[in-house]
Design an enzyme around this catalytic site. Structure first.
Site, short mmCIF file in Angstrom:
data_model
loop_
_atom_site.label_atom_id
_atom_site.label_comp_id
_atom_site.label_asym_id
_atom_site.label_seq_id
_atom_site.Cartn_x
_atom_site.Cartn_y
_atom_site.Cartn_z
N LYS A 141 0.84 -1.21 0.00
CA LYS A 141 0.00 0.00 0.00
C LYS A 141 0.87 1.26 0.00
CE LYS A 141 -2.04 -1.06 3.94
NZ LYS A 141 -1.48 -2.39 4.31
N ARG A 192 -9.23 1.22 8.93
CA ARG A 192 -8.84 -0.16 9.23
C ARG A 192 -9.93 -0.88 10.02
NH1 ARG A 192 -2.87 0.62 8.94
NH2 ARG A 192 -1.84 -1.40 9.07
N ARG A 213 11.65 -6.24 4.75
CA ARG A 213 11.40 -4.82 4.47
C ARG A 213 12.37 -3.94 5.27
NH1 ARG A 213 5.41 -2.43 4.91
NH2 ARG A 213 5.55 -2.95 7.12
N ARG A 254 11.49 -1.63 10.62
CA ARG A 254 10.41 -1.22 11.53
C ARG A 254 10.32 -2.20 12.69
NH1 ARG A 254 4.99 0.04 8.13
NH2 ARG A 254 4.17 -1.03 9.95
P1 AMP Z 1 1.10 0.67 8.84
O1 AMP Z 1 2.28 1.55 8.70
O2 AMP Z 1 -0.08 1.10 8.04
O3 AMP Z 1 1.44 -0.80 8.66
O4 AMP Z 1 0.62 0.81 10.38
C1 AMP Z 1 1.49 0.42 11.45
C2 AMP Z 1 0.67 0.26 12.71
O5 AMP Z 1 0.05 1.51 13.07
C3 AMP Z 1 -0.51 -0.72 12.61
O6 AMP Z 1 -0.10 -2.08 12.83
C4 AMP Z 1 -1.42 -0.22 13.72
O7 AMP Z 1 -0.95 -0.60 14.98
C5 AMP Z 1 -1.25 1.30 13.60
N1 AMP Z 1 -2.24 1.89 12.67
C6 AMP Z 1 -2.00 2.44 11.45
N2 AMP Z 1 -3.13 2.86 10.88
C7 AMP Z 1 -4.13 2.58 11.76
C8 AMP Z 1 -5.54 2.75 11.74
N3 AMP Z 1 -6.18 3.30 10.69
N4 AMP Z 1 -6.24 2.33 12.82
C9 AMP Z 1 -5.63 1.79 13.89
N5 AMP Z 1 -4.32 1.58 13.97
C10 AMP Z 1 -3.55 1.96 12.92
#
Ligand code: AMP
Length: 214
Positions: free
Chosen positions: A13, A88, A127, A158
């Site tokens: 994404k 999400r 990654r 990460r």
């Molecule tokens: P990402 O970078 O999108 O993989 O997000 C990393 C982490 O941030 C996720 O595993 C969640 O813990 C948190 N996170 C990101 N976006 C959301 C969201 N829309 N709702 C809740 N938690 C989020």
């Protein structure tokens, strides 16, 4: 154009959102990036968000929605946006609909990026990200495993990209995020796009889905 990219962790994404954002000249809004910035700055929001993110759990809807509400009202969203990793949960999707309705806007396209789960785990453990320019790389496809090829900053992994936390993130995805596929299908805005091994191919499919390429 208002676009949402959904898909499991590691589906690509962020990589697609960055390219689309540059092509369409609309902001890429990643709630994950916003939370990570706040964690690095040790703000109150960052300290709370970290408690969830470090366990592979979703940040509570109320907190996430306050971040999105603030972000959507900034001037750069006037011509549209690309959401990456938001919404999400169904609650977030419903809240987003209300905010957009008040702004006289709507979601135009939801792209669901589809990938096999075994490919995803491999991608996530390999990654690496650049903390400076935010570029995303896979160790198997870059020449230097240490430095960002764009800006020469040391690459980092990460903290949530380890197998134990990845498993939790998949559980959160299946339980809470996957229902969005039906939610947006019912609104006739969803297209499934298969993630290809070459980003150019995945992007082409997405551009076709949003009507930019025929
Ligand atoms: P990402 O970078 O999108 O993989 O997000 C990393 C982490 O941030 C996720 O595993 C969640 O813990 C948190 N996170 C990101 N976006 C959301 C969201 N829309 N709702 C809740 N938690 C989020």
């Amino acid at each position: 154009m208002n676009i949402i990219l959904i898909g499991a962790p590691g589906a690509g994404k962020g990589t697609q959102a960055k390219k689309l954002s540059a092509m369409l000249n609309i902001p890429h809004i990643s709630t994950g990036d916003i939370f990570r910035e706040q964690i690095a700055l040790k703000t109150d929001l960052g300290i709370v968000a970290d408690k969830y993110i470090s366990k592979g759990m979703l940040v509570p809807d109320e907190i996430t929605m306050s971040v999105i509400r603030e972000r959507l009202h900034r001037d750069d969203c006037g011509d549209g946006f690309i959401f990456d990793g938001f919404p999400r949960t169904l609650v977030q999707a419903e809240e987003l609909d209300k905010i957009l309705k008040d702004l006289g806007r709507k979601i135009d396209f939801v792209i669901n990026i589809v990938v096999d789960e075994d490919v995803l785990i491999d991608r996530l453990v390999n990654r690496r990200v650049c903390p400076e320019c935010k570029a995303i790389f896979n160790l198997e496809t870059i020449a230097s495993r240490e430095m960002c090829p764009n800006c020469s900053t040391p690459l980092i992994q990460r903290e949530d990209d380890n197998v134990r936390i990845i498993k939790q993130r998949f559980i959160a995805y299946h339980d809470l995020t996957e229902p969005l596929i039906n939610y947006y299908s019912a609104k006739n805005v969803l297209t499934n796009v298969k993630s290809m091994s070459r980003i150019e191919d995945s992007l082409r499919n997405t551009l076709e889905a949003i009507g930019i390429l025929k």
